[in-house]
Design an enzyme around this catalytic site. Structure first.
Site, short mmCIF file in Angstrom:
data_model
loop_
_atom_site.label_atom_id
_atom_site.label_comp_id
_atom_site.label_asym_id
_atom_site.label_seq_id
_atom_site.Cartn_x
_atom_site.Cartn_y
_atom_site.Cartn_z
CD GLU A 1 39.68 42.97 41.77
OE1 GLU A 1 39.28 43.14 42.06
OE2 GLU A 1 39.59 42.22 40.58
CG HIS A 2 39.95 41.98 46.02
ND1 HIS A 2 38.89 41.74 47.24
CD2 HIS A 2 39.67 40.89 45.47
CE1 HIS A 2 37.23 40.82 45.77
NE2 HIS A 2 38.44 40.97 45.17
ZN LIG Z 1 36.38 40.44 44.00
#
Ligand SMILES: [Zn+2]
Length: 1019
Positions: free
Chosen positions: A103-104
């Site tokens: 996600e990052h």
């Molecule tokens: Zn995070």
């Protein structure tokens, strides 16, 4: 951002918080998609369902992409705050944090937008009303909302390219995930350490005891498959993840066949469909996504028990009482929409308020500090959970608590629930369907996502009225309740009893394990690999510092920004001696009441207990009711009563402030007379003489105070730092900050219950007076009796009052602080720090305020975020200007302290060297990020509230907005030099074990604060 353990226990805090959270009635526009019909094909999507959702005045369109089977839900509603989201079912099979790190890293640059961190860059190039990325226990999703269609399309481009075509470069993985790096980057001989944004983020998340308990509980009660793992990443497992594994995870899970796309609002759907199909979906082949399916867990045949350690809370009560217990059951499958809806109501009946069975049996027994944060019904995962748990209990009471809990369930089984009690819970549901929020679209998304993720019937879940009708019939049938309790509790062996006990060696255990892991990692390294690590470190640092060409990212233009907010129509009158601010608004049949009670006449002793007074004000017998009946009356007719400590500075005159209590409630229009009767009961002073109840409530109050400090550490750090430079903030600190927690512990030791009763009683006698109140009401057009009711209330409040003055905002002078540079080190046994520096500047009305505000945004995105987060490894860093004109620097989950303080102190030096960064585009971006806040939609029931609370009128607001837009390059450079040079008077605060890094500098006077339980940790 990582939401798993933080949000999972939301069930009870949002009182009626499931699937019907909030809504509004908006005029229904003609269906603009007349040609969207079931069975037809639109841009590669087959429309499979079109259904009106009457309760929310919207139409749902469900579509499936023909080629890839991507599911798409559009909710058409005449609401300008449009939402878009894409989500994937991400089900990790280990605790390396793959979905979280992914996600990052997908937000670190993509094919079309190959710049570092386009997501953070877009924060400043957009008017988004919300932008985020969230990792849940079994899904990851990327939502945003905006009222501006150009902006909406811009964000859509960046988001979709990020998720489908991310670059996922190795350096991004090292920066966001984990890496080995020399402590001193340029020095090969300095020791190697673990670094990485997610690595530090999770270290921080694991030090919040309630988060840790929630995580352990789910991992244990649902041990098979994905829920047995930490989707955010266990810091001791994260260093096992490789860059290749991350890329493989992406190609398997971030595939259109495993995606769910959502849109909401009044922008045309077809443009969305065309864009996602033409640019992405049409280029993929179908991929069977069965590997991401979560199967229901096999139910246990036997109850299980386990125990887990946690850190000692140095700011909590005695260590021998810092134990927790939680008893949980696995309930229905999330796709069983009616049962999860019913359980939400049932959980409330069982747990919340003085009429619920568990409150009576467990809380009123007074053997704990109240419910812990796990308590409630959790329907965010496939197998839903019911948990009841207590915090701050003695170990010797574990068995007793378990027996009481079992007995309570037996009692509910045999006696059922009272009719009035059921009615009050149902009323809460009805009221929450009517209550409007400008975040309606986002709330629907957040509530639907977990269900949709498991292919549940989402359209059915939206039809709340049907569910509610069924619920009403069922709950009134005592046999139904009996059957449910039997099925889900008495005969349910999938039950876990988990205790948590503080271990003074908790941190040592982690540190040792981390050191051991580090040692083994380093030992494995060949000299060639060591050389690589050294070079990677240098390369990463260079990449982070490289100036990038951001022109490829879309950005709103100045002429695309329209001022859409208008002045609210307010009427100001006086009734009795009570000033009233009236606002007729589109409140959907709900009336909102707010009031401020002045607290300027309280003595020091009284003021110290004001927040506690607010906590208990509606929890005692009143003139006409005992506390149980009063609670029934309140929840049957209103949303509940709210009391909040209110301290606010004058927007123009420095060192002038108001202190008081903000009271509020809302109700369906027809209940207004009853709601005002309730307020009359409160004003005629509750009876605080029940000392048993007072003792219990005081214990619970004190026990609740330290919960959440670590999640909002930067807020506490800034607040504490501000208290060193402003006496208004010193007042706030003693009522809302760390100081308040310390004061309450003193109070617990110093006072007997009679003393507390006497003080609380005297606070009530001083402030609960009509002559001490000013009020604001938001009401709907059709509410004809409203004037009469409010008048009746005000006049009765002002009878027999000696004071005949009309009570406006009561500003008073504060004491002037000595201009000494001070620092506060709040020592705490956590592995990360929160650092703050604050500098007093000018008041809100001063022309420099807007310039400083723009400067704070500029410094955040160009200086603090790149240095404090990207280079130095904190989870976050930035600057902000508070309403009182204090310039705040902060860091969040920061491995450094001295280093970060130096970054703050060197702001003007940095500015001197980087003047070229203050160009038109960067300046515009800084302004845009302020307009995001200023132009955000305001709920109908919040119109004109800034005027009521702070004296901030629409005209003042508009002037501020014009000033923001008018700030130029020279202004920014000028105010930076004028206010932020290192010699300026400032306050500093570090929360954490920052002491190892020499905090004191020059002639600063630092003071160290330790929690009362610190001795138990160090010994
Ligand atoms: Zn995070």
């Amino acid at each position: 951002m990582y939401s798993r353990i933080a949000s999972i226990r939301s069930g009870l805090h949002r009182k009626f918080g499931h699937r019907n959270n909030s809504s509004g009635i908006l005029k229904k526009k003609e269906n603009i998609y007349k040609n969207l019909l079931p069975g037809k094909l639109y841009h590669g999507f087959i429309c499979t369902d079109v259904e009106p959702i009457k309760e929310y005045n919207m139409t749902a369109y469900f579509l499936t992409h023909e080629k890839t089977k991507t599911e798409y839900l559009h909710l058409e509603r005449d609401d300008p705050n449009n939402v878009f989201s894409i989500g994937f079912r991400t089900t990790p099979q280990d605790s390396r944090g793959t979905p979280h790190i992914l996600e990052h890293t997908v937000l670190c640059g993509s094919e079309k937008y190959p710049v570092r961190d386009p997501f953070f860059k877009m924060l400043n190039r957009s008017l988004a009303t919300f932008m985020n990325a969230l990792t849940g226990p079994d899904y990851t999703f990327y939502p945003f909302s905006s009222q501006n269609e150009v902006d909406y399309r811009n964000l859509q481009k960046v988001y979709l390219d990020a998720v489908f075509k991310p670059n996922l470069e190795r350096l991004d993985f090292l920066q966001e995930g984990w890496r080995l790096e020399h402590e001193k980057l340029e020095d090969k001989l300095s020791p190697l350490v673990f670094k990485g944004v997610v690595y530090n983020e999770m270290k921080g998340a694991f030090s919040e005891t309630s988060s840790l308990f929630g995580q352990k509980f789910i991992n244990t009660i649902l041990p098979k498959g994905t829920y047995g793992n930490v989707s955010g990443g266990d810091p001791l497992c994260i260093p096992e993840l490789t860059h290749t594994q991350l890329k493989n995870f992406h190609s398997t899970y971030y595939h259109p066949s495993n995606a769910r796309i959502f849109s909401y609002g009044n922008f045309p759907l077809e443009l969305n469909l065309k864009f996602v199909n033409d640019m992405y979906l049409s280029k993929y082949e179908y991929l069977d996504s069965k590997n991401s399916v979560v199967k229901p867990q096999e139910r246990w045949k036997m109850i299980q028990r386990t125990s887990t350690p946690c850190r000692v809370d140095q700011y909590g009560g005695p260590v021998e009482k810092q134990n927790q217990i939680a008893m949980g059951y696995v309930m229905s499958d999330i796709t069983d929409v009616y049962d999860t809806f019913m359980m939400t109501a049932l959980a409330e009946l069982m747990i919340i308020g003085p009429n619920s069975a568990f409150y009576k049996s467990l809380i009123e027994k007074n053997i704990s500090g109240g419910y812990n944060s796990l308590t409630g019904y959790d329907n965010q995962i496939r197998d839903t959970l019911f948990v009841v748990g207590l915090r701050d209990v003695e170990k010797t009471n574990f068995d007793l608590i378990e027996n009481i809990a079992n007995q309570t369930i037996e009692d509910i089984h045999s006696k059922g629930f009272g009719r009035e009690h059921i009615e009050s819970v149902l009323h809460g549901f009805e009221l929450s369907i009517k209550h409007q929020s400008p975040k309606f679209g986002l709330n629907v998304l957040f509530n639907l996502m977990p269900l949709w993720n498991h292919n549940g019937p989402i359209l059915k879940a939206l039809k709340v009225n049907q569910l509610l009708d069924q619920l009403k019939t069922n709950l009134m049938d005592s046999n139904y309740v009996k059957d449910v309790i039997e099925k889900y509790f008495i005969l349910n062996n999938h039950k876990l009893i988990m205790t948590m006990q503080p271990d003074p060696k908790f941190d040592d255990v982690f540190n040792e394990a981390e050191a051991k892991l580090l040692k083994s990692k380093v030992k494995e390294l060949t000299s060639e690999e060591k050389e690589h690590i050294f070079r990677d470190g240098i390369e990463l640092s260079r990449a982070q510092k490289k100036v990038q060409n951001l022109d490829i990212l879309p950005c709103l233009k100045i002429d695309e920004i329209i001022l859409s907010k208008t002045a609210p129509t307010l009427k100001h009158t006086v009734s009795g001696t009570i000033p009233l601010q009236l606002c007729e608004a589109n409140t959907n049949g709900v009336t909102y009441f707010k009031g401020v009670l002045g607290a300027e006449n309280l003595s020091e002793d009284q003021r110290a207990l004001l927040p506690f007074f607010n906590y208990i004000l509606d929890k005692f017998d009143t003139k006409s009711y005992n506390y149980r009946d009063f609670d029934k009356f309140v929840s049957k007719t209103t949303s509940g009563l709210s009391f909040v400590t209110h301290v606010t500075e004058h927007i123009d005159l420095e060192e002038q402030y108001e202190q008081g209590v903000l009271i509020s409630s809302h109700c369906l229009d027809e209940n207004l007379p009853k709601m005002m009767d309730i307020w009359s009961e409160i004003f005629s002073q509750p009876k605080f003489d029940n000392s048993k109840r007072m003792t219990m409530l005081f214990g619970n109050y004190c026990s609740s105070l330290t919960n959440g400090i670590i999640d909002s550490g930067h807020v506490y750090a800034m607040q504490a730092a501000r208290s060193l430079v402003s006496s208004v903030d010193a007042c706030k600190e003693s009522l809302l900050g760390i100081k308040h927690i310390m004061n309450m512990q003193q109070t617990q030791k110093k006072y007997k219950v009679e003393d507390i009763q006497a003080i609380v009683d005297s606070i009530g006698k001083t402030i609960l007076k009509g002559g001490n109140l000013r009020a604001a009401v938001h009401y709907s057009r059709n509410n004809n009796e409203f004037h009469e009711e409010i008048d009746k209330f005000c006049v009765s409040m002002c009878q027999n009052q000696d004071c005949k003055d009309v009570n406006r905002i009561n500003f008073m002078d504060s004491m002037v602080q000595s201009k000494e540079n001070r620092g506060l080190h709040v020592s705490m046994n956590i592995p990360v720090n929160y650092c703050a520096k604050v500098i007093p500047t000018v008041s809100y009305m001063h022309p420099d305020y807007a310039k400083l505000r723009v400067l704070s945004r500029f410094l955040t995105s160009k200086y603090l975020h790149p240095v404090v987060r990207e280079q130095n490894g904190a989870y976050g860093g930035g600057a902000m200007l508070t309403m009182d004109g204090v310039f705040n620097f902060y860091s969040y989950r920061d491995p450094n302290s001295r280093l970060t303080m130096d970054v703050y102190d060197e702001t003007t030096d940095w500015m001197d060297k980087n003047v070229s960064l203050v160009d038109d585009q960067n300046l515009f971006e800084a302004k845009l990020s302020i307009l995001q806040q200023m132009d955000a939609p305001v709920a109908e029931y919040m119109k004109g509230v800034e005027l009521f609370l702070y004296g901030l009128s629409y005209d003042i607001w508009k002037t501020q907005r014009e000033r923001i837009l008018g700030v130029n390059r020279d202004d920014l450079l000028e105010v930076c030099q004028k206010y932020l040079t290192p010699d300026k008077w400032s306050g500093k605060c570090v929360i954490g074990e920052g002491a190892s890094q020499q905090l004191c500098k020059n002639n600063e006077a630092w003071e160290k604060v330790s929690g009362p339980q610190e001795k138990d940790v160090t010994c």
